[in-house]
Structure formats: C-alpha cells, structure tokens
Design a protein around this motif. Sequence first.
Motif: not given
Length: 420
Positions: A47, A50-51, A199, A202-203, A206
């Motif tokens: 994660h 991805r961030m 986006r 949101n990441r 979460r």
Amino acid sequence: MAAARERRRFRRVRPRELVADVDSARIADAMEQVRHISKATLHERLHRVRMAAGLAVQAGLAAALSYLVSHRLLGNPQPVFAPISAVGTLAASVGQRFRRTVELIVGVAVGVAIGDGLIYVLGTGAWQLGLVVTAAILVTIFAGASVAIVIQAAATAVLIVTLSPSTQNLEIPRFVDAFLGGGIALLVTAILLPLNPLRVLNRAARPALDLLASQLDVTADGLRNRDRASVQRALDRLRNNKEELATFVEAIEGAKETATLSPARWHRRNELTHYAEAADPIDRAMRNSGTLIRRSVTLIEDEEPIPEPMPDAINHLAESVRLLRHEFAVGDEPQQARERSLRAVSEAGRAYDEGVGFSGSVVVAQVRTAASDLLVASGIEQEEANRLIRRSFGDHRAPQGGGPEPDGGRPKPPTAPPVG
C-alpha cells in the motif's frame, strides 16, 4: 534385556510427548499469528508503494527535466544541483511545495553567503568546513528559520567549501539551479503530471478508516464473547494509528495544493473540501473510539452486564466508518453512513434501557460521541449532529431493571449518563 530397556525408554519419553501435544495447539496458534502479521506487513508495504508511486514518477520526471534544462539550455557542464533541488522540492514537501521552494532558495542564499565569506577570510580545509557548517546552522536558527532552511544552508555551505577549490564561480549556478529545480518541480506537479487528488486521498484514507472499523468490529465480538484479550489487542492496535492518520492529513494538504496549482484539477475543489473538513472529526472519532474500547476492557474485567444491543451498536458504528469511506470514494452524499451512525446510537439507547454498569454507560456515551463525530465528518454541522444524536438515542433517563425507583417512583439518576 533389550526389550526391557526399550520399555523403560518408552515410559520416559511418553510424558514428554504428551507435554508436546499439549503445547502444539499454542505453537500452532502462535505460528498462525506470525503468518497473519507477515501478510499484514506485506499488505501495508504494498500500500505504501502504491501511495508513493505517483510521487516517485513525478520526482523522476522533474529530475530528468532539470538535468536537461541545466545542461543543454544553460550550458552547465555538471548539472547536479538542479535535479537535487527538484527532488528535494517534490519528495520532502507534500502539500507545501510553494513554501519548500522558497525555503530551498533562502537556504541556498544563506549557505552561499556564509561559505563564501568565511572561505575568503580563512581559506579551505577540514576545520574551515566544520566552522562554516556550524556558522550556517547557528545563523539560520538565530533568524528563526525552519528546519528545511537550516539543512539547505548547511548543505550549501558544505558544497561551497568542498567544491570551490576545483570549480570556479560556483555561487551563481547554485542559485540558478535552486530556482530551476524548484520551478520545474512545481511545473511537473501543476501541468505535466498532476496527480488525481481524489485518488490520492482515497488511498490515504483507506488504512486509517479501515483500521478504525476493523478494531470496532473486534471490540463488538470481544464484548459478545467476554474476550478481554481480543478487546485489549484492538485497543493496542488503535493506539498505534498515528502513522495512518498522519498520512491521511498529509494527503489532504497535498490534494488541496494540487487542486490549487493544476488547472486540470480545479473542478475537484468542492469534493476536496469535504475531505479537508472531515479530517478533524475523523481524528476525534478515532480518539473517542479508543476511549470506547478502553472502557470495554474494563467492563469485561469488572464483569458488568453487557446487553445484546451494545455490541450491535459498536458494529453499526464500524459499518458507518466503512460506508463513509466508500461514499467519499465514489463521490456520493454519505447518506448511508449517516443512517448507520444514527442506528448505532439507537442501539446504544436500547442497551442503556436494558441496564448497564458504570463502564457500560461510558461505552454508550462514547458510541454517541463517536457517532456525532462521524456525522460531522459526513458534512453535517455540529449542532445539527448533536440534535440528531439526542433524537435517535431517545429519552432514556435510567437503565431498566436497575432496582426500585426511590423517592416515590421517580427515576434514579444514572451514575455516568451518556452525553452527546
């Protein structure tokens, strides 16, 4: 003789084997926890990747462009400082890139001035380098500069002292590269490769919201089963949420900056406003949920009554958090999250009616408070949220079944009444 020795050996070994069999369940449980932790750690690392992927691509593009402009257009034979300035502006200043660019330039100016001045008087060498760095740090701190300016001034002073003997007229290119790197970093952020702010948000949201929801669910199950250990683990996990929440808040600042700088993202400003306004109440909901979970541990320890609606209320609270995250992500009005928050409060009122102890009444109060925080996070004003909470909770003056009512049948006031 051999058979007798074998029988004696078997009798000696058998008790140890039985002990091993007794411990095998514990070992298997421990190994399962280790595997779960490993999977969770891997998931968190992926994660994070991805961030950071978008920021990494931005930094790479800004570094490459800074190098090309400095080397090809400005004729700098060693274009080192421009890419460093670009990467420093992007990688270390999410949400504050304008400010960090200014800090970069000011730090370079201070470092050049102090470095050149002391080199002119003292010359170059190891002790001169130490003196220059010390002076740069003390001067910038005395001036009240930020940490970024202090670091930049010290680093520039080091470069001036160490490179001046071999590179002539280093000062002007250093200034130009600071402007160039910072400017290209802002150009990449605003025009060439602007990230989708929603986006990114949101990441970032979460992990924080999923953590809160999952630990509330664990608490609800722990109350149903009177499992103090699981509720304590939920409390410990929620206490370590600072990193997730800090990432969320930083992402909000970065998204607001992107929406301000990038014309392609201006239409997202209204949606970003919801997220920005939700950060503080989400933080409060986490802290109030921590109090809820801590009191749940005490409730189990003290063997207080746990009415069936109490865990249900906490489950509804967890689901409200999930719905809030989902509805924010898709851009919907968070009506379902609001409805679930009010349902949590209604269940808490039923639990209070059935009878709770001191810690139970605190748990009920924290359900109300956390639900109010979530309503505010969904876009409802605080006063209206409190009114909705009181209405959903109902007029519960005292737990039912709490003993005879003294003073002519008037309700006995609860020890710790819930508050909105």
